[in-house]
Design an enzyme around this catalytic site. Structure first.
Site, PDB file in Angstrom:
ATOM      1  N   ASN A   1      39.269   3.965 -56.303  1.00 37.65           N
ATOM      2  CA  ASN A   1      38.120   4.392 -55.496  1.00 37.65           C
ATOM      3  C   ASN A   1      37.934   5.892 -55.708  1.00 37.65           C
ATOM      4  O   ASN A   1      38.637   6.702 -55.112  1.00 37.65           O
ATOM      5  CB  ASN A   1      38.407   4.066 -54.020  1.00 37.65           C
ATOM      6  CG  ASN A   1      37.307   4.566 -53.091  1.00 37.65           C
ATOM      7  OD1 ASN A   1      36.229   4.953 -53.544  1.00 37.65           O
ATOM      8  ND2 ASN A   1      37.583   4.560 -51.796  1.00 37.65           N
TER       9      ASN A   1
ATOM     10  N   LYS B   1      35.572   7.719 -54.814  1.00 40.41           N
ATOM     11  CA  LYS B   1      34.858   8.332 -53.681  1.00 40.41           C
ATOM     12  C   LYS B   1      33.754   9.254 -54.198  1.00 40.41           C
ATOM     13  O   LYS B   1      33.193   9.006 -55.267  1.00 40.41           O
ATOM     14  CB  LYS B   1      35.847   9.062 -52.761  1.00 40.41           C
ATOM     15  CG  LYS B   1      37.024   8.170 -52.345  1.00 40.41           C
ATOM     16  CD  LYS B   1      37.850   8.738 -51.230  1.00 40.41           C
ATOM     17  CE  LYS B   1      38.998   7.789 -50.905  1.00 40.41           C
ATOM     18  NZ  LYS B   1      39.805   8.216 -49.786  1.00 40.41           N
TER      19      LYS B   1
ATOM     20  N   HIS C   1      35.348   0.301 -45.726  1.00 39.70           N
ATOM     21  CA  HIS C   1      36.328   1.387 -45.890  1.00 39.70           C
ATOM     22  C   HIS C   1      36.369   2.226 -44.612  1.00 39.70           C
ATOM     23  O   HIS C   1      35.339   2.458 -43.979  1.00 39.70           O
ATOM     24  CB  HIS C   1      35.938   2.251 -47.095  1.00 39.70           C
ATOM     25  CG  HIS C   1      37.029   3.192 -47.491  1.00 39.70           C
ATOM     26  ND1 HIS C   1      37.277   4.356 -46.795  1.00 39.70           N
ATOM     27  CD2 HIS C   1      37.955   3.134 -48.474  1.00 39.70           C
ATOM     28  CE1 HIS C   1      38.316   4.963 -47.355  1.00 39.70           C
ATOM     29  NE2 HIS C   1      38.737   4.241 -48.375  1.00 39.70           N
TER      30      HIS C   1
ATOM     31  N   GLU D   1      36.561   5.286 -44.115  1.00 41.84           N
ATOM     32  CA  GLU D   1      35.681   6.466 -44.109  1.00 41.84           C
ATOM     33  C   GLU D   1      34.260   6.067 -43.724  1.00 41.84           C
ATOM     34  O   GLU D   1      33.553   6.812 -43.044  1.00 41.84           O
ATOM     35  CB  GLU D   1      35.724   7.149 -45.485  1.00 41.84           C
ATOM     36  CG  GLU D   1      37.025   7.911 -45.677  1.00 41.84           C
ATOM     37  CD  GLU D   1      37.458   8.093 -47.124  1.00 41.84           C
ATOM     38  OE1 GLU D   1      36.634   7.900 -48.043  1.00 41.84           O
ATOM     39  OE2 GLU D   1      38.639   8.434 -47.332  1.00 41.84           O
TER      40      GLU D   1
ATOM     41  N   GLU E   1      44.624  -0.908 -45.470  1.00 36.67           N
ATOM     42  CA  GLU E   1      44.692   0.544 -45.598  1.00 36.67           C
ATOM     43  C   GLU E   1      44.845   1.186 -44.221  1.00 36.67           C
ATOM     44  O   GLU E   1      43.833   1.476 -43.551  1.00 36.67           O
ATOM     45  CB  GLU E   1      43.409   1.082 -46.238  1.00 36.67           C
ATOM     46  CG  GLU E   1      43.117   0.517 -47.600  1.00 36.67           C
ATOM     47  CD  GLU E   1      42.244   1.474 -48.396  1.00 36.67           C
ATOM     48  OE1 GLU E   1      42.748   2.016 -49.386  1.00 36.67           O
ATOM     49  OE2 GLU E   1      41.095   1.707 -48.003  1.00 36.67           O
TER      50      GLU E   1
ATOM     51  N   GLY F   1      44.926   9.630 -47.719  1.00 35.47           N
ATOM     52  CA  GLY F   1      44.850  11.053 -48.037  1.00 35.47           C
ATOM     53  C   GLY F   1      45.884  11.904 -47.318  1.00 35.47           C
ATOM     54  O   GLY F   1      45.712  13.114 -47.168  1.00 35.47           O
TER      55      GLY F   1
ATOM     56  N   SER G   1      47.473   6.710 -49.876  1.00 39.53           N
ATOM     57  CA  SER G   1      48.455   7.614 -50.501  1.00 39.53           C
ATOM     58  C   SER G   1      49.311   6.956 -51.591  1.00 39.53           C
ATOM     59  O   SER G   1      50.470   7.332 -51.774  1.00 39.53           O
ATOM     60  CB  SER G   1      49.354   8.257 -49.438  1.00 39.53           C
ATOM     61  OG  SER G   1      48.579   9.115 -48.625  1.00 39.53           O
TER      62      SER G   1
ATOM     63  N   GLY H   1      42.961   6.006 -53.993  1.00 41.66           N
ATOM     64  CA  GLY H   1      41.844   6.926 -53.746  1.00 41.66           C
ATOM     65  C   GLY H   1      41.994   8.191 -54.566  1.00 41.66           C
ATOM     66  O   GLY H   1      41.877   8.181 -55.795  1.00 41.66           O
TER      67      GLY H   1
HETATM   68  P1  PGA Z   1      44.038   7.735 -50.866  1.00 48.14           P
HETATM   69  O1  PGA Z   1      42.819   6.857 -50.381  1.00 48.14           O
HETATM   70  O2  PGA Z   1      44.669   7.013 -52.021  1.00 48.14           O
HETATM   71  O3  PGA Z   1      43.413   9.022 -51.264  1.00 48.14           O
HETATM   72  O4  PGA Z   1      44.964   7.870 -49.716  1.00 48.14           O
HETATM   73  C1  PGA Z   1      42.837   5.477 -50.383  1.00 48.14           C
HETATM   74  C2  PGA Z   1      41.504   5.011 -49.919  1.00 48.14           C
HETATM   75  O5  PGA Z   1      40.812   5.736 -49.219  1.00 48.14           O
HETATM   76  O6  PGA Z   1      41.070   3.916 -50.254  1.00 48.14           O
END
Ligand code: PGA
Length: 239
Positions: free
Chosen positions: A9, A11, A88, A90, A158, A164, A201, A222
């Site tokens: 992803n 983003k 997601h 976010e 997740e 993150g 992460s 991500g």
């Molecule tokens: P991250 O994000 O790997 O940056 O923690 C995962 C995600 O948001 O799907």
């Protein structure tokens, strides 16, 4: 090593110059249909027709019309996009997406031959209050309401507190939740062994341990996936 799934992803990262550098590396090195790259929408055409799959990070549930700025499932599938990320955290948090809207997006996507990667996960407060299972069951039930055929649905677990943050749950926790998700799907009468990914992460250092110590069907990556070399390492270990 395995035969599992990696979803990248990206983003809202990489501009056109960076995308072109990124493509040079990944197109040469990825030859695996278990890899799904999800770039920022405007760059998706550059990623199509390679030896990996392509996903879109969000979708609207209407077919067409006066919805400025949105993209329909039909538009997405008509250019060769095969997957869509829905729900997601976010989008839930920063764009106020609710389970009802997520349900509509999933239905519309499946009707237009997009495979759905449904993201679910609990907040740190819910986690600490031991409400993870309750939250997850609720998210799954509402997101998949009145959807009979789950053949084209993958679930990505997740936990919000791991996205993150460089923190991941214990492997035991990942396994417990994975098992729980599969049991919820069976309980609401879907006769299917759904694929469950872990996300939050995941990086080039912890991937081996995650794959070795859990029975997830793959990972959703991500931030780290923006670095092609790190993504390639994760793919090498996982797929
Ligand atoms: P991250 O994000 O790997 O940056 O923690 C995962 C995600 O948001 O799907």
């Amino acid at each position: 090593m395995g035969n599992k799934i990696v979803v990248a992803n990206l983003k809202m990262n990489l501009n056109v110059v960076q995308v072109s550098e990124y493509l040079k590396k990944i197109n040469k090195n990825i030859n695996n249909k278990n890899v799904i790259i999800c770039p920022t929408s405007i760059y998706i055409p550059y990623f199509l027709k390679q030896n990996y799959k392509v996903g879109i990070q969000n979708i609207f549930y209407k077919d067409k019309g006066a919805f400025t700025g949105e993209i329909s499932p039909n538009q997405a599938s008509s250019i060769g996009i095969e997957y869509v990320i829905i729900g997601h955290s976010e989008r839930r948090k920063k764009f106020f997406e609710k389970n009802d809207e997520i349900n509509k997006k999933i239905k519309a996507s499946l009707e237009n031959d997009l495979k759905v990667i449904l993201c679910i996960g609990e907040s740190i407060e819910e986690h600490d209050l031991l409400k993870t299972n309750k939250v997850i069951e609720n998210q799954i039930t509402l997101a998949l309401r009145n959807i009979k055929d789950l053949t084209n649905v993958i679930i990505a677990y997740e936990p919000i507190w791991t996205i993150g943050t460089n923190v991941i749950p214990s492997f035991k926790e990942i396994n417990n939740v994975t098992k729980f998700i599969k049991s919820v799907i069976l309980k609401i009468n879907f006769n299917i062994d759904i694929k469950v990914l872990y996300g939050g992460s995941v990086n080039e250092f912890n991937i081996e341990e995650i794959i070795k110590n859990t029975f997830v069907d793959g990972v959703l990556v991500g931030d780290v996936s923006i670095d092609a070399d790190k993504l390639l390492k994760i793919i090498e270990v996982t797929c």
